[in-house]
Design a protein around this motif. Sequence first.
Motif, PDB file in Angstrom:
ATOM      1  N   ARG B  47       0.832  -1.196   0.000  1.00 27.22           N
ATOM      2  CA  ARG B  47       0.000   0.000   0.000  1.00 27.22           C
ATOM      3  C   ARG B  47       0.870   1.249   0.000  1.00 27.22           C
ATOM      4  NH1 ARG B  47      -5.111  -0.957   0.422  1.00 27.22           N
ATOM      5  NH2 ARG B  47      -5.864  -2.943   1.249  1.00 27.22           N
ATOM      6  N   LYS B  54       5.285   1.418  -5.291  1.00 25.87           N
ATOM      7  CA  LYS B  54       4.743   0.057  -5.246  1.00 25.87           C
ATOM      8  C   LYS B  54       5.094  -0.711  -6.511  1.00 25.87           C
ATOM      9  CE  LYS B  54       0.476   1.544  -4.749  1.00 25.87           C
ATOM     10  NZ  LYS B  54       0.680   3.000  -4.672  1.00 25.87           N
ATOM     11  N   GLU B 155      -1.848  -3.839  -9.234  1.00 22.71           N
ATOM     12  CA  GLU B 155      -3.230  -3.357  -9.382  1.00 22.71           C
ATOM     13  C   GLU B 155      -4.088  -4.343 -10.172  1.00 22.71           C
ATOM     14  OE1 GLU B 155      -4.214  -0.620  -7.997  1.00 22.71           O
ATOM     15  OE2 GLU B 155      -2.385   0.514  -7.591  1.00 22.71           O
ATOM     16  N   HIS B 187      -5.139  -0.766  -4.361  1.00 19.72           N
ATOM     17  CA  HIS B 187      -5.734   0.424  -3.759  1.00 19.72           C
ATOM     18  C   HIS B 187      -7.076   0.044  -3.185  1.00 19.72           C
ATOM     19  CE1 HIS B 187      -3.013   3.642  -4.564  1.00 19.72           C
ATOM     20  NE2 HIS B 187      -2.809   3.200  -5.791  1.00 19.72           N
ATOM     21  N   ALA B 190      -8.668  -4.760  -0.412  1.00 22.29           N
ATOM     22  CA  ALA B 190      -7.993  -5.831  -1.137  1.00 22.29           C
ATOM     23  C   ALA B 190      -8.950  -6.970  -1.461  1.00 22.29           C
ATOM     24  CB  ALA B 190      -6.812  -6.357  -0.323  1.00 22.29           C
ATOM     25  N   GLU B 197       0.690  -6.663   5.429  1.00 23.88           N
ATOM     26  CA  GLU B 197       0.547  -5.441   4.644  1.00 23.88           C
ATOM     27  C   GLU B 197       1.825  -4.659   4.750  1.00 23.88           C
ATOM     28  OE1 GLU B 197      -2.658  -2.859   4.694  1.00 23.88           O
ATOM     29  OE2 GLU B 197      -4.186  -4.409   4.451  1.00 23.88           O
ATOM     30  N   VAL B 199       3.351  -0.829   3.957  1.00 30.87           N
ATOM     31  CA  VAL B 199       3.060   0.542   3.524  1.00 30.87           C
ATOM     32  C   VAL B 199       4.366   1.182   3.070  1.00 30.87           C
ATOM     33  CG1 VAL B 199       2.083   2.758   4.157  1.00 30.87           C
ATOM     34  CG2 VAL B 199       1.158   0.654   5.146  1.00 30.87           C
TER      35      VAL B 199
END
Lengths: 221, 200
Positions: B47, B54, B155, B187, B190, B197, B199
């Motif tokens: 994320r 990413k 994505e 985004h 999920a 996760e 970040v």
Amino acid sequence: MSPAPILSAFRQALGEAWAGGAGALLPLGFFAGAAVLVPLGIGTEPGMLRAVGPGILWVSLALSSLVTLERIFQADVEDGALDLWLQTSAPVSAIAAAKTFAHWLTAGLPLALMSPVLALMFQAEAGTDLLSGALIYGLGGLAFFFWGGVGAALSATVRRGGLLIALIALPLYVPTAIFGSMAMSGAAGGDSAPLLLVASTLFSLALAPFAMAAALRLAAD
Amino acid sequence: MQLGQRVYSGDDVQLLTASGLGILRGERVLFEGVSLTVAPGEAMVLRGPNGAGKTTLLRMLAGLTRPEAGRVNRGAALHWVGHRDGLKPNETPRTHLKLWAKAWGADADVDAILNDMGLSRPADVAARYLSAGQRRRAALARLMLETRPVWLLDEPFTALDAEGRDRVLAMVAGHRQGGGAVVAAVHGDAGFAASREMVL
């Protein structure tokens, strides 16, 4: 290592070339157009045409090889196919060579086959062996396409990279253009010129794939 | 691929490890000191705001981008689905899948996969006439061509409708049950329970 990815790359590149409609014919039209315009420009005196013919054909061949090169790797960058090709089990250099060879088959081989007709327009002497002439133009064209492929790979991420390709590739074209014209015009030392042409083409086939592979890895980076 | 069947044995095996990854973009440090491990059955969600890196991190894990610092250890074969679908404008979903099945030496039932992905109707339509969601489905269908332990997805839900999203979620669930792992940049929601996760 299995050759399957290399064959797939070759087949995809062939399909791409023909799918573009008249795209594959563009270099051919450019080649014929450039060669046909010259007699109109310099006059139709047979002796003069015979003297400049081979040189004009080599220049036209070199320039027409650049017409469609811009897209062969750039399209792969844009649609994401390059990422996939870089991740197959085959060496990237072999993939790049397969794509360039497919491109030569669709865009370069027709030029070689067209060359006897154009040679006749330049008042080639009756005794000239037009078929071995086509072979020589074909071999030279192969070198042009592989060196041009290096330029295409280096400028794959550059928008409107056509000029860049020409700047990179044209100096590399020099040996082929010299030996090719010598072989065709029968100038002094012309006997060994076909062998030197073959050598310069083999040199491009041996070297260009590795340069293309390095450039493509950079393009994906 | 048979769902639910354990393909990779041993939970202690790391499918993918990365340590101390860092990269410069221009004169700016995009990120540095990123380490991660991915074990069988795990799903890691990346994320971060747009431009956080990413996609770059995923490309490093895939071996497409060379890290300026750190190293990546790929312990298993991986599938890559980037944000560009990889379809040629004149390729149909069927020719696309057949081409890659052949290139990878995968013995897959392309018709069944097309059917599974809801692509049986546009199977023979050139990609330039397909909607973005249909092209996305064709790209994701490559995941089913060959069983590979690691999926790197950038994505994956972009342009997919609710039904397509559910299909991908089912694919991910089946893949994890079989001992596969997923690293995805996502985004919003999920949709699957991420075991980790990160970040950026």
